[in-house]
Design an enzyme around this catalytic site. Sequence first.
Site, short mmCIF file in Angstrom:
data_model
loop_
_atom_site.label_atom_id
_atom_site.label_comp_id
_atom_site.label_asym_id
_atom_site.label_seq_id
_atom_site.Cartn_x
_atom_site.Cartn_y
_atom_site.Cartn_z
N ASP A 1 -57.11 -16.54 -44.60
CA ASP A 1 -56.88 -16.35 -43.16
C ASP A 1 -56.22 -14.98 -42.96
OD1 ASP A 1 -57.99 -18.79 -42.60
OD2 ASP A 1 -56.07 -19.83 -42.34
N LYS B 1 -52.98 -10.31 -35.89
CA LYS B 1 -51.94 -9.87 -34.94
C LYS B 1 -50.65 -9.57 -35.69
CE LYS B 1 -53.73 -12.31 -30.96
NZ LYS B 1 -53.71 -13.52 -30.18
C1 LIG Z 1 -61.27 -18.04 -43.49
S1 LIG Z 1 -61.46 -19.59 -44.25
C2 LIG Z 1 -62.40 -19.21 -45.72
C3 LIG Z 1 -62.98 -20.44 -46.36
C4 LIG Z 1 -63.75 -20.19 -47.66
N1 LIG Z 1 -62.89 -19.62 -48.69
C5 LIG Z 1 -64.93 -19.28 -47.40
O1 LIG Z 1 -64.86 -18.11 -47.82
O2 LIG Z 1 -65.90 -19.75 -46.79
C6 LIG Z 1 -59.83 -19.88 -44.96
C7 LIG Z 1 -59.68 -21.28 -45.50
O3 LIG Z 1 -58.42 -21.39 -46.15
C8 LIG Z 1 -57.76 -22.56 -45.69
N2 LIG Z 1 -56.32 -22.25 -45.76
C9 LIG Z 1 -55.70 -21.23 -45.15
N3 LIG Z 1 -54.39 -21.22 -45.47
C10 LIG Z 1 -54.20 -22.29 -46.30
C11 LIG Z 1 -53.06 -22.80 -46.96
N4 LIG Z 1 -51.87 -22.21 -46.83
N5 LIG Z 1 -53.20 -23.89 -47.73
C12 LIG Z 1 -54.43 -24.49 -47.87
N6 LIG Z 1 -55.55 -24.03 -47.26
C13 LIG Z 1 -55.44 -22.94 -46.50
C14 LIG Z 1 -58.24 -22.74 -44.26
O4 LIG Z 1 -58.07 -24.06 -43.82
C15 LIG Z 1 -59.68 -22.34 -44.41
O5 LIG Z 1 -60.51 -23.41 -44.79
#
Ligand SMILES: C[S@@+](CC[C@H](N)C(=O)[O-])C[C@H]1O[C@@H](n2cnc3c(N)ncnc32)[C@H](O)[C@@H]1O
Length: 205
Positions: A115, A119
Site C-alpha cells: 500500500d 498523501k
Molecule cells: C496494493 S495491494 C497488492 C496486493 C498483491 N500483492 C498484488 O500485487 O496484487 C496490497 C495488499 O497488502 C495488504 N496489506 C497491506 N498492509 C498490510 C498489513 N500491514 N498486513 C497485512 N496485509 C496488508 C492489503 O490488504 C492488500 O491486499
Amino acid sequence: MRQKGGIPGAASAVEFVPANYFRPIAPAEMFSRAAAIEVDLGCGDGAYLKALAGQKQDRNFLGIERLRGRVHSACHKIQQADLGNARILCVEIAYAVAHLLPPHSIAVFHLMFPDPWPKRRHQHRRLVTVDFLASIHRALIPRGTLQIATDQRDYFRQIESVAAQSPQFTPISAQDPPAAQSTFEKRFCHTSIYRLGLRNVSDVT
Ligand SMILES: C[S@@+](CC[C@H](N)C(=O)[O-])C[C@H]1O[C@@H](n2cnc3c(N)ncnc32)[C@H](O)[C@@H]1O
C-alpha cells in the site's frame, strides 16, 4: 497433498490459523514436508502466490494478508489449483514477520505493490522502515532475499534510502522479467514499475 492445521472458522484447509499467536510458528506446523520457504507479504487475492507455488513445487509458500475477503479468494485459488505447498495466514505483516516467523527460516520474501500511502500525512503508515527491514533480516536465512515491486516512485526512493541505512542488506538486481505478474500489476500498473532486490549478507541478528 493434505494440508495440516485446518480448523473450523478458517477459510479452508489452505488457511493456517495458529494455535498460539504469541510464539513463533514452526514450519512443520504449516507444511507437510520440509522445504525452502518463500513468503508473499500482502498477498491480496493470491494470484501471484498461486503462480509461484505452481512454478516451484519443490518449495513451500506462505501468503500473509490482513483482509478476510482476500484471504478467502487466495485460499480458493490455491485449493482449486490443488497446490499442497501453499498456505495463507490472516494477520498483520509487521507482527507476523517480527513475532510469528522463526529466525533464519525464510529463503525469499516478496513484497509486491505494498500500500503506497501517497498523501504526506499518511506516509508514516508505509510498511518499509529500518525496523521492518531489521525484522525481515532476522527471519531470513543467510543470503536470503527480499524482492520488492512498486509503481510509486516516491515510495521506491524511500525504500532505497531505508535499505541504504541497513548494512545487513546489499542491493541485487530484481528478477527481470518477474516470475509472475500479481493481480495489482496486471490490473492497475500501466506506468513504470520500480523493482529492487535486497540480499541478506549477514547471518547476525
Ligand atoms: C496494493 S495491494 C497488492 C496486493 C498483491 N500483492 C498484488 O500485487 O496484487 C496490497 C495488499 O497488502 C495488504 N496489506 C497491506 N498492509 C498490510 C498489513 N500491514 N498486513 C497485512 N496485509 C496488508 C492489503 O490488504 C492488500 O491486499
